[in-house]
Design an enzyme around this catalytic site. Structure first.
Site, mmCIF file in Angstrom:
data_model
loop_
_atom_site.group_PDB
_atom_site.id
_atom_site.type_symbol
_atom_site.label_atom_id
_atom_site.label_comp_id
_atom_site.label_asym_id
_atom_site.label_seq_id
_atom_site.Cartn_x
_atom_site.Cartn_y
_atom_site.Cartn_z
ATOM 1 N N CYS A 108 82.312 122.771 23.358
ATOM 2 C CA CYS A 108 83.134 122.799 24.496
ATOM 3 C C CYS A 108 83.690 124.177 24.655
ATOM 4 O O CYS A 108 84.316 124.734 25.725
ATOM 5 C CB CYS A 108 84.391 121.892 24.117
ATOM 6 S SG CYS A 108 83.929 120.289 23.857
ATOM 7 N N ASN A 131 86.626 114.218 29.056
ATOM 8 C CA ASN A 131 86.193 115.765 28.414
ATOM 9 C C ASN A 131 84.647 115.779 28.751
ATOM 10 O O ASN A 131 83.694 115.149 28.413
ATOM 11 C CB ASN A 131 86.391 115.440 26.766
ATOM 12 C CG ASN A 131 85.880 116.766 25.937
ATOM 13 O OD1 ASN A 131 85.403 117.792 26.612
ATOM 14 N ND2 ASN A 131 86.356 116.700 24.902
ATOM 15 N N HIS A 149 90.553 123.839 27.895
ATOM 16 C CA HIS A 149 89.414 122.705 27.653
ATOM 17 C C HIS A 149 90.186 121.336 28.106
ATOM 18 O O HIS A 149 91.425 121.043 27.194
ATOM 19 C CB HIS A 149 89.035 122.976 26.288
ATOM 20 C CG HIS A 149 87.963 121.703 26.066
ATOM 21 N ND1 HIS A 149 87.176 121.385 26.939
ATOM 22 C CD2 HIS A 149 87.887 121.021 24.924
ATOM 23 C CE1 HIS A 149 86.491 120.197 26.260
ATOM 24 N NE2 HIS A 149 87.069 120.069 24.951
HETATM 25 O O1 UT7 Z 1 86.086 118.543 22.915
HETATM 26 C C1 UT7 Z 1 86.257 118.722 21.633
HETATM 27 C C2 UT7 Z 1 87.444 118.684 20.821
HETATM 28 N N1 UT7 Z 1 87.746 117.225 21.023
HETATM 29 C C3 UT7 Z 1 89.056 116.930 20.990
HETATM 30 O O2 UT7 Z 1 89.838 117.795 20.899
HETATM 31 C C4 UT7 Z 1 89.496 115.536 20.661
HETATM 32 C C5 UT7 Z 1 90.746 115.497 19.570
HETATM 33 N N2 UT7 Z 1 91.089 114.265 19.153
HETATM 34 C C6 UT7 Z 1 91.759 113.376 20.052
HETATM 35 O O3 UT7 Z 1 91.745 113.747 21.276
HETATM 36 C C7 UT7 Z 1 92.676 112.148 19.467
HETATM 37 O O4 UT7 Z 1 92.425 112.109 18.175
HETATM 38 C C8 UT7 Z 1 91.840 110.757 19.770
HETATM 39 C C9 UT7 Z 1 92.248 110.572 21.301
HETATM 40 C C10 UT7 Z 1 90.451 110.857 19.733
HETATM 41 C C11 UT7 Z 1 92.623 109.726 19.232
HETATM 42 O O5 UT7 Z 1 93.847 109.607 19.161
HETATM 43 P P1 UT7 Z 1 94.935 109.588 17.855
HETATM 44 O O6 UT7 Z 1 96.345 109.282 18.446
HETATM 45 O O7 UT7 Z 1 94.360 110.678 16.865
HETATM 46 O O8 UT7 Z 1 94.356 108.237 17.408
HETATM 47 P P2 UT7 Z 1 93.867 107.569 16.022
HETATM 48 O O9 UT7 Z 1 92.377 108.279 15.892
HETATM 49 O O10 UT7 Z 1 94.662 108.087 14.878
HETATM 50 O O11 UT7 Z 1 93.786 105.981 16.132
HETATM 51 C C12 UT7 Z 1 94.857 105.288 16.170
HETATM 52 C C13 UT7 Z 1 94.554 103.751 16.441
HETATM 53 C C14 UT7 Z 1 93.682 103.238 15.477
HETATM 54 O O12 UT7 Z 1 93.824 102.110 15.010
HETATM 55 P P3 UT7 Z 1 94.494 101.599 13.308
HETATM 56 O O13 UT7 Z 1 93.629 102.492 12.469
HETATM 57 O O14 UT7 Z 1 95.850 102.781 13.643
HETATM 58 O O15 UT7 Z 1 94.821 100.064 13.579
HETATM 59 C C15 UT7 Z 1 92.417 103.358 16.194
HETATM 60 O O16 UT7 Z 1 91.323 102.376 15.650
HETATM 61 O O17 UT7 Z 1 94.002 103.586 17.709
HETATM 62 C C16 UT7 Z 1 92.596 102.848 17.438
HETATM 63 N N3 UT7 Z 1 91.844 103.016 18.516
HETATM 64 C C17 UT7 Z 1 91.747 102.649 19.800
HETATM 65 N N4 UT7 Z 1 92.432 101.657 20.379
HETATM 66 C C18 UT7 Z 1 92.370 101.305 21.675
HETATM 67 C C19 UT7 Z 1 90.768 104.397 18.596
HETATM 68 N N5 UT7 Z 1 90.188 104.463 19.473
HETATM 69 C C20 UT7 Z 1 90.814 103.262 20.355
HETATM 70 C C21 UT7 Z 1 90.690 102.840 21.807
HETATM 71 N N6 UT7 Z 1 91.255 101.908 22.340
HETATM 72 N N7 UT7 Z 1 89.795 103.579 22.635
#
Ligand code: UT7
Length: 341
Positions: A128, A298, A268
């Site tokens: 990125c 993204n 980004h």
């Molecule tokens: O371009 C390179 C750089 N990339 C980035 O900067 C991305 C960085 N990361 C992020 O943007 C975020 O971490 C995400 C958007 C990927 C995830 O957000 P989060 O607030 O960190 O969520 P999480 O990974 O802690 O997930 C929370 C919950 C999980 O469920 P449990 O384990 O708490 O029951 C996931 O399984 O949300 C669940 N989950 C979803 N639920 C519905 C993860 N993806 C989804 C989804 N829909 N698409």
């Protein structure tokens, strides 16, 4: 204008040959994939995607549309704005993690598609942050007097490495391309400084493990899903905010600028929460921060390039404005650039 930036790391003063961005352009594929469409593919919801990421829809390239096709279309638009013909291009640099194929490089394919001369053409892979890395490389070819006109492109077909069964990642990414024409201009508007960095200790946070020399493609690597993008979202998030803020602050310091002097910050476009956190920590107002991730998700190396094009063509950036571009991605890599438009 140059006398304003006394710090010798501000490259105008440092080398004495200015590199301007004389044209920008972008292209996104026609097909729109909405959050409602994704609800039918994986267990997710518009509400989850919107509140956790800010993304509402993303573009998906057609099966017969490769990264070089997106790149060439963006390039032609940037060249039209710059008033530059393919004949005038001295160098082509493409930043991408989704090249058409491992080799030849995508820049050579773009050279053929836009009808450029047999000028050097190569790719940069810095995920990125790739477009900012490419800007720095292009700028240095101009400052060293090797080139007068450089075409820099960030282009991705991330849908080709997306695991459409993994809700953790498939809701985040999209396809697209953005391009810039860099030219030597004696009147000194241009790139003032570029800050780049990387931390290979954190390479495992965001990767596509299969298909390279460490893990060549086999039926098993395909079955194991090793040819898809993988990410530790939470850790990547934390590193993204920290790295983007420190790169941005270093770029501002080098130019002896304060955040309030920046007209437009182009971060980004990974996640609205990351963008907001970076803006807040830098002390910027929401009006200063450009956001278009709700439309495209993204797009990795294309992200800041598309956003720059949209900021320019929507009138948010005017001649003479100071802008700050900042990105972060797999590697880990990061970069920031201050530009006087
Ligand atoms: O371009 C390179 C750089 N990339 C980035 O900067 C991305 C960085 N990361 C992020 O943007 C975020 O971490 C995400 C958007 C990927 C995830 O957000 P989060 O607030 O960190 O969520 P999480 O990974 O802690 O997930 C929370 C919950 C999980 O469920 P449990 O384990 O708490 O029951 C996931 O399984 O949300 C669940 N989950 C979803 N639920 C519905 C993860 N993806 C989804 C989804 N829909 N698409």
């Amino acid at each position: 204008m140059r006398a304003k930036f006394k710090n010798p790391r501000a490259q105008h003063d440092f080398i004495g040959r200015a590199c301007s961005i004389t044209g920008v352009g972008s292209y996104v594929p026609e097909k729109i994939l909405t959050n409602a469409d994704l609800e039918k593919i994986v267990e997710t919801s518009d509400e989850w995607i919107t509140t956790r990421t800010g993304i509402k829809e993303r573009r998906i390239a057609a099966a017969d549309e490769a990264t070089s096709d997106l790149a060439a279309k963006a390039a032609l638009r940037a060249m039209a704005m710059a008033g530059v013909t393919a004949e005038q291009i001295d160098l082509i640099v493409v930043a991408s993690i989704t090249p058409d194929m491992p080799f030849p490089n995508t820049a050579c394919l773009v050279q053929q598609k836009i009808g450029a001369r047999r000028v050097p053409a190569f790719d940069i892979e810095a995920a990125c942050s790739g477009f900012i890395y490419a800007l720095e490389v292009g700028q240095n070819f101009i400052m060293s007097r090797s080139c007068d006109t450089v075409l820099v492109i960030g282009a991705e077909k991330l849908s080709s490495i997306t695991n459409w069964k993994d809700r953790n990642t498939c809701v985040l990414f999209g396809d697209g391309a953005g391009a810039a024409v860099l030219q030597h201009r004696p009147d000194a508007h241009g790139l003032l400084t570029t800050v780049l960095g990387a931390d290979g200790n954190k390479a495992g946070l965001l990767s596509m493990p299969g298909g390279g020399s460490a893990c060549p493609a086999t039926a098993k690597t395909v079955a194991d899903g090793l040819h898809f993008l993988r990410m530790d979202g939470k850790e990547t998030f934390k590193n993204a905010v920290q790295a983007m803020c420190s790169a941005a602050n270093e770029a501002l310091q080098r130019c002896e600028l304060e955040i309030r002097q920046i007209k437009c910050i182009i971060p980004h476009q990974a996640n609205r929460r990351i963008v907001d956190a970076v803006g807040e920590r830098l002390g910027a107002t929401p009006e200063q921060v450009f956001v278009n991730l709700h439309k495209y998700g993204n797009t990795s190396a294309a992200s800041v390039a598309i956003a720059l094009d949209e900021a320019v063509h929507s009138g948010k950036i005017q001649r003479g404005d100071l802008i700050l571009i900042v990105a972060f991605g797999a590697g880990l890599t990061w970069g920031a650039a201050v530009i006087e438009w």
